[in-house]
Design an enzyme around this catalytic site. Structure first.
Site: not given
Length: 531
Positions: A166, A446
């Site tokens: 990603r 995150d």
């Protein structure tokens, strides 16, 4: 350091001292330069489109299924073939590109591993480059790690998860690399370095270059990725469709354009994924200046909340109609080692969540820790005996525009305010020290967690929301609670320990974002200046 490439000057920022010439070869930098020259202007135009769209939302507009693309939604078509090593994605593990974590994730028993250069990586120069080195070594199957104290050595098993990467989102720059004194897109740096460095080895491995695309807000942003993929394959003279991608549906605008996103990427796309926290963050952000869109404590907003349930079921339906995977959301729990009762309750919550996803029709799901892989696998194995359930059409599902923006029920409490402050500041402090994946209160967090935490506080404060106990959330009440929570953190760190932290900076940055009259689109933009 400056290099003349393609008649354009590529340079590094003054704080770069390690150029990693084995990775950042002239040829690789030439490729990055070519990507920048061909696509950065379009990227900046698309970011300006986001600003214009927000103005429309601020004026009272709501997201719609675009009338201009109705024929795309109504026509019968499917995306290209899914490669063999992505047919079964029932459990995907995700995490940053730290060397040890990558080895453990690849060995975890999950079908795929999403190595994250985005929300679980704080983009220091060291992290960006070391992450690419670790990815290269993983692709070459030479990656290893020896613990500096325990001396335990970590290496790859014979059978490992399929690797996906990603890159960072379109909105972010990579400040350490400049072309003609203009910062290069972080998306193009992350994609370009991985693709250039590894594509030939990936082909030899009988695999491909597989990517997760984050934070798309419009199908034209997907079109830009499609153009990048076409260019990259031609530039390096590799077979068409060597690249495959999965797009994260983590913005409220993207959920209204699912067919369009798939269509723009139809030669490359193999799935859509439900990004939970970012989706809620987007919901609040887009409707921040419209009356009534108050979202309760984030813990009260689950995938069974009507607007979240509607979005996930629509993702399943549209994916299966177009012949691609619908991947479910994240289980962020990590083992609670000193409390069996609490650990059992947390694991049961994971099991029930994965059971719901597979029964709804998802083809796979996300976990954040290797210990959750077996639980998720068990539920998908039980209810999905085949590699996926794309053949399950879900034709009877009917989701309206109104369903996708239904305001969730719930309350705002002092406990919710305190949790947002505490977790938001702690995460920001760790991020500023270079840590993007942070274990807090038995959850792996995150950047999305910090984003929703500070955004909720900003929105509640702007609206002087009424708390469950009847008090209004005013600036004075916020300051009182904020100061109390920060004092607790100072005591917890201790006078000696606090010297080694970024708590003062994190506190100031977080407080400024919450109390500012102007809303900041992404926390990581102002924070990036400090790493």
């Amino acid at each position: 350091m400056s290099l003349l490439l393609n008649q354009h000057t590529l340079s590094f920022s003054n704080d770069v001292t390690n150029y990693h010439s084995d990775l950042l070869t002239d040829e690789a930098l030439d490729f990055i330069t070519a990507l920048h020259e061909n696509f950065n202007k379009s990227r900046l135009n698309l970011l300006e489109n986001r600003v214009q769209q927000q103005c429309l939302f601020d004026a009272g507009e709501k997201p719609e299924f675009p009338e201009a693309t109705k024929t795309i939604r109504d026509q019968e078509w499917t995306a290209a073939t899914i490669p063999h090593d992505l047919l079964d994605r029932r459990v995907e593990i995700t995490g940053p590109t730290d060397r040890k974590m990558m080895i453990n994730a690849l060995n975890s028993g999950a079908k795929t591993f999403m190595a994250d250069l985005e929300d679980s990586t704080a983009p220091t120069w060291k992290n960006v480059i070391q992450g690419q080195i670790n990815l290269r070594d993983a692709v070459n199957r030479t990656i290893s790690f020896t613990h500096p104290i325990k001396k335990k050595k970590y290496t790859l098993n014979k059978h490992i998860a399929t690797l996906l990467v990603r890159p960072r989102g379109w909105h972010l720059n990579e400040k350490h690399i400049l072309v003609n004194n203009e910062e290069v897109s972080a998306s193009l740096v992350d994609f370009g370095l991985y693709f250039f460095t590894n594509v030939q080895q990936l082909i030899e491995n009988k695999s491909g270059a597989y990517f997760y695309l984050p934070k798309l807000e419009h199908y034209l942003e997907a079109r830009l990725w499609n153009e990048v993929f076409l260019f990259a394959e031609e530039y390096l003279k590799v077979p068409k469709n060597t690249i495959k991608c999965t797009a994260l549906v983590e913005t409220i605008t993207a959920s209204h354009q699912l067919d369009e996103l798939i269509y723009e990427l139809k030669d490359y796309i193999v799935g859509l994924n439900c990004g939970r926290w970012d989706y809620i963050f987007s919901y609040i952000k887009k409707f921040r200046n419209q009356p009534g869109f108050i979202v309760p404590n984030r813990d009260q907003v689950t995938m069974t909340s009507p607007f979240m349930d509607a979005y996930s079921k629509l993702v399943i339906q549209r994916c299966h109609k177009r012949g691609i995977h619908a991947i479910g959301g994240m289980a962020a729990q990590i083992p609670i080692k000193n409390n069996k009762t609490a650990n059992d309750a947390a694991l049961e919550k994971v099991r029930a969540d994965k059971e719901r996803e597979v029964k709804n029709g998802h083809d796979g799901t996300w976990v954040a820790h290797p210990d959750l892989v077996a639980i998720a696998l068990s539920e998908f194995d039980k209810h999905m005996p085949t590699a996926n359930q794309i053949e399950r059409t879900c034709d009877k599902v009917v989701i309206s525009e109104a369903d996708l923006i239904e305001i969730p029920n719930g309350t705002v409490t002092e406990e919710g305010i305190r949790k947002n402050i505490n977790v938001g500041v702690l995460y920001t402090e760790a991020w500023l020290r270079g840590h993007g994946a942070v274990a807090l209160y038995n959850l792996m967090e995150d950047a999305a967690t910090a984003e929703i935490s500070r955004t909720q506080l900003w929105h509640w404060l702007k609206n002087k929301v009424c708390l469950e106990d009847g008090r209004l959330f005013t600036i004075d009440l916020y300051k009182e609670i904020f100061d109390d929570e920060i004092e607790k953190l100072i005591i917890e760190y201790g006078k000696g320990g606090i010297k080694n932290t970024k708590l003062k900076l994190a506190t100031e940055l977080f407080d400024t974002l919450v109390t500012s009259e102007k809303f900041e689109e992404f926390l990581t933009l102002p924070a990036y200046k400090h790493i």
